[in-house]
Design a protein around this motif. Sequence first.
Motif, PDB file in Angstrom:
ATOM      1  N   ASP A  13      39.379  91.689 -14.893  1.00 56.58           N
ATOM      2  CA  ASP A  13      38.254  91.348 -15.767  1.00 56.58           C
ATOM      3  C   ASP A  13      37.076  90.968 -14.873  1.00 56.58           C
ATOM      4  O   ASP A  13      36.931  89.820 -14.465  1.00 56.58           O
ATOM      5  CB  ASP A  13      38.656  90.186 -16.687  1.00 56.58           C
ATOM      6  N   ARG A  16      34.642  88.106 -16.205  1.00 58.10           N
ATOM      7  CA  ARG A  16      35.203  86.753 -16.100  1.00 58.10           C
ATOM      8  C   ARG A  16      35.252  86.317 -14.638  1.00 58.10           C
ATOM      9  O   ARG A  16      34.831  85.208 -14.299  1.00 58.10           O
ATOM     10  CB  ARG A  16      36.602  86.718 -16.714  1.00 58.10           C
ATOM     11  N   THR A 120      40.416  83.037 -11.513  1.00 62.94           N
ATOM     12  CA  THR A 120      40.771  83.443 -12.876  1.00 62.94           C
ATOM     13  C   THR A 120      41.625  84.703 -12.915  1.00 62.94           C
ATOM     14  O   THR A 120      42.245  84.996 -13.929  1.00 62.94           O
ATOM     15  CB  THR A 120      39.499  83.669 -13.713  1.00 62.94           C
TER      16      THR A 120
END
Length: 132
Positions: A13, A16, A120
């Motif tokens: 991602d 993100r 993340t």
Amino acid sequence: MTRISQISLGVTDDKRAGEFWRQALGYVRRPPRYAGDDWIVLEPPPGVSGSAIAMDVSESPAERFPRIHLDLTADDRDLNEEVDRLVALGARRVDWPHYPTDADPEPPGTRLRYVVLADTEGNVFCVEEGAR
């Protein structure tokens, strides 16, 4: 002579991950270099040295013990405060089996303390205490 101009992180991602690293490092997003350039590349703000970081979309899983990782320095911030800040941004603590367990053979204050985190996307990185 060559130099590192950019580090590419494998992520699933990119938005993100880009937002995490932007806030973690205080970097800014590089403007697109051509029409359709949607790469998320972060670089230090003007007047600050450092290498750019690109989010390279990948389906490969993050490695538990990567061969290459980033080392961050907490600079003038307390190590625990910096770790707490990064965790609040989305990092997570990693159960790292390789922290030193023996008595510190170095003179007091010469060995850096560090904490291992994952971003993340699960990419492992270290945060060292800075010179205070």
